[in-house]
Scaffold this active site. Structure first.
Site, mmCIF file in Angstrom:
data_model
loop_
_atom_site.group_PDB
_atom_site.id
_atom_site.type_symbol
_atom_site.label_atom_id
_atom_site.label_comp_id
_atom_site.label_asym_id
_atom_site.label_seq_id
_atom_site.Cartn_x
_atom_site.Cartn_y
_atom_site.Cartn_z
ATOM 1 N N LYS A 38 18.299 95.616 22.574
ATOM 2 C CA LYS A 38 18.145 94.845 23.805
ATOM 3 C C LYS A 38 19.475 94.200 24.129
ATOM 4 O O LYS A 38 20.335 94.001 23.251
ATOM 5 C CB LYS A 38 17.057 93.770 23.676
ATOM 6 C CG LYS A 38 17.313 92.686 22.614
ATOM 7 C CD LYS A 38 18.252 91.565 23.047
ATOM 8 C CE LYS A 38 18.492 90.554 21.918
ATOM 9 N NZ LYS A 38 19.612 89.634 22.209
ATOM 10 N N ASP A 98 13.214 86.593 18.829
ATOM 11 C CA ASP A 98 13.281 87.767 19.696
ATOM 12 C C ASP A 98 12.216 88.808 19.383
ATOM 13 O O ASP A 98 12.063 89.776 20.138
ATOM 14 C CB ASP A 98 14.657 88.435 19.580
ATOM 15 C CG ASP A 98 15.763 87.640 20.249
ATOM 16 O OD1 ASP A 98 15.448 86.661 20.953
ATOM 17 O OD2 ASP A 98 16.940 87.990 20.057
#
Length: 299
Positions: A22, A147
């Site tokens: 990401k 995350d």
């Protein structure tokens, strides 16, 4: 959920799943809680680049990581921690053998460890046939890292809180050149640094313009890490470039693949990099669906 509550006819072969990177298209730090956790706003976007993981279910409860990661002990590896956390929550008596083809750098701000943990939770939830909800998996995951939930959900997201409040977001999917400075940055070291800004004004998702946002960690990281400063200055000559997360990786944005690869070919000698397309969602969503369909077809 013990073994008597699940189908014992489990797959014996290795099954592969993606564990993608990401980037944080921006990162604003808007405050700090009394427990030390930082309040933030960010946009997570997935890339079509990352690690590949493979899982094989075992009848005994041992979790075996067959491809150790240099510098990370077995029991402190987020992959192993995620598998054991899922076992503990579900009371599942099965185990797993796990392999990983590691492509994402550690300490790069690409979410590699969190992505690995999320893929482990999603894959074993499917292969162990636990049928836990995404909400439950996200609750397990956030204890492993802030995350992890976005990788569990699998969609690009506008995130708030400590990163756990996720709202789907429709954003552009350009090409990115991700450049990797020769340094590893500790997220904890950046977030505890006295010079980190912690009072950025909140933005509203409906009025969001990513190009007008920034990364609150960037100035501090550039100050502390000359390797990042030098590479950032070089990249900005060619394209809009920004730190992802707490770094060290820098992503540069391009309209097409050729332009990204042209700049990649000019990078200073010794700088590792990759070119990737922004994704709308993580590929693991489709991979899990395929496994589910195969399970149905085999019954």
């Amino acid at each position: 959920m013990g073994t008597d509550a699940v189908n014992t006819d489990l797959p014996s072969a290795f099954v592969s799943f993606s564990s993608v990177a990401k980037i944080n298209r921006f990162l604003h730090i808007t405050g700090q809680r009394s427990d030390g956790y930082h309040l933030l706003q960010t946009v997570f976007q997935f890339l079509d680049f990352g690690d590949s993981m493979a899982f094989r279910v075992t009848a005994n409860p041992e979790i075996e990581l067959l491809t150790p990661i240099t510098g990370v002990s077995h029991d402190s590896n987020l992959i192993v921690k995620a598998a054991k956390a899922l076992q503990q929550h579900s009371q599942c008596q099965f185990g797993a053998q796990i392999k990983i083809d590691k492509q994402l750098p550690m300490g790069g701000g690409l979410g590699g460890g969190s992505s690995n943990a999320a893929t482990t939770l999603l894959a074993l939830n499917s292969l162990w046939q636990l049928n836990l909800s995404l909400d439950t998996l996200a609750d397990i995951g956030i204890k492993l890292g802030a995350d992890v939930p976005v990788f569990i959900r699998g969609f690009n997201a506008f995130a708030e809180g400590v990163g756990e409040k996720l709202t789907p977001i429709d954003i552009d999917c350009p090409w990115f050149l991700v450049s990797i400075p020769n340094c590893s940055i500790s997220t904890a070291a950046i977030f505890t640094h006295k010079d980190l800004p912690r009072n950025t004004t909140k933005v509203q998702q409906k009025n969001l313009n990513i190009d007008q946002c920034h990364n609150d960690c960037e100035k501090l990281v550039i100050k502390l890490y000359p390797e990042v400063a030098k590479l950032m200055n070089w990249l900005l000559e060619y394209a809009p470039s920004r730190l992802t997360g707490t770094g060290a990786c820098i992503f540069s944005t391009f309209a097409d693949e050729k332009s990204a690869r042209d700049v990649q070919s000019k990078l200073p000698q010794g700088v590792n990099s990759f070119v990737a397309k922004g994704l709308v969602q993580s590929p693991i969503i489709d991979e899990l669906h395929q496994v589910s369909e195969q399970n149905k077809a085999s019954k």
